[in-house]
Scaffold this motif. Structure first.
Motif, PDB file in Angstrom:
ATOM      1  N   GLY A  23       0.802  -1.219   0.000  1.00 26.36           N
ATOM      2  CA  GLY A  23       0.000   0.000   0.000  1.00 26.36           C
ATOM      3  C   GLY A  23       0.831   1.262   0.000  1.00 26.36           C
ATOM      4  O   GLY A  23       2.057   1.237   0.095  1.00 26.36           O
ATOM      5  N   LYS A  41      -5.310   6.552   1.946  1.00 26.12           N
ATOM      6  CA  LYS A  41      -4.639   5.257   1.895  1.00 26.12           C
ATOM      7  C   LYS A  41      -5.176   4.443   0.723  1.00 26.12           C
ATOM      8  O   LYS A  41      -6.377   4.447   0.456  1.00 26.12           O
ATOM      9  CB  LYS A  41      -4.889   4.465   3.178  1.00 26.12           C
ATOM     10  N   ALA A  42      -4.281   3.728   0.067  1.00 26.62           N
ATOM     11  CA  ALA A  42      -4.656   2.768  -0.967  1.00 26.62           C
ATOM     12  C   ALA A  42      -3.821   1.513  -0.727  1.00 26.62           C
ATOM     13  O   ALA A  42      -2.631   1.597  -0.450  1.00 26.62           O
ATOM     14  CB  ALA A  42      -4.385   3.328  -2.355  1.00 26.62           C
ATOM     15  N   GLU A  43      -4.486   0.346  -0.810  1.00 29.32           N
ATOM     16  CA  GLU A  43      -3.797  -0.901  -0.480  1.00 29.32           C
ATOM     17  C   GLU A  43      -4.319  -2.036  -1.343  1.00 29.32           C
ATOM     18  O   GLU A  43      -5.520  -2.151  -1.588  1.00 29.32           O
ATOM     19  CB  GLU A  43      -4.053  -1.221   0.998  1.00 29.32           C
ATOM     20  N   ASN A  64      -8.227  -1.951  -1.198  1.00 35.48           N
ATOM     21  CA  ASN A  64      -8.861  -1.153  -0.155  1.00 35.48           C
ATOM     22  C   ASN A  64      -8.405   0.292  -0.286  1.00 35.48           C
ATOM     23  O   ASN A  64      -7.236   0.554  -0.531  1.00 35.48           O
ATOM     24  CB  ASN A  64      -8.473  -1.656   1.242  1.00 35.48           C
ATOM     25  N   MET A  65      -9.329   1.205  -0.083  1.00 36.70           N
ATOM     26  CA  MET A  65      -8.995   2.626  -0.083  1.00 36.70           C
ATOM     27  C   MET A  65      -9.619   3.254   1.154  1.00 36.70           C
ATOM     28  O   MET A  65     -10.707   2.862   1.571  1.00 36.70           O
ATOM     29  CB  MET A  65      -9.494   3.294  -1.354  1.00 36.70           C
TER      30      MET A  65
END
Length: 75
Positions: free
Chosen positions: A29, A41-43, A68-69
């Motif tokens: 991420g 956040k970005a993952e 996931n963000m």
């Protein structure tokens, strides 16, 4: 920017008995903080079941991969 790399390994067969699959997860991420109290956040998550066993047999079992963000402010 902050880069995040995490490996999770959970042994479920010891607690729940035989036939229950072990689970592993690789998370990659990035976090972006435009100001100190705000983060975006970005993952990406790659989820594996019985990964070690499958690698020994020449294959890879992958399930439930995802992206996931998130956003947080004033924490």
């Amino acid at each position: 920017f902050t880069v995040v790399v995490r490996w999770d390994d959970v042994n479920l067969s010891g607690r729940l008995g035989t036939g229950v699959k072990d689970k592993q997860r690789l998370s990659l991420g990035i976090n972006y903080r435009p100001v100190e109290d705000v983060v975006f956040k970005a993952e990406w998550q790659g989820n594996y079941e019985n990964f070690s066993k499958d690698m020994a047999e020449g294959g890879v079992a992958r399930t439930n991969d995802g992206i996931n963000m998130g956003f947080a402010s004033y924490f």
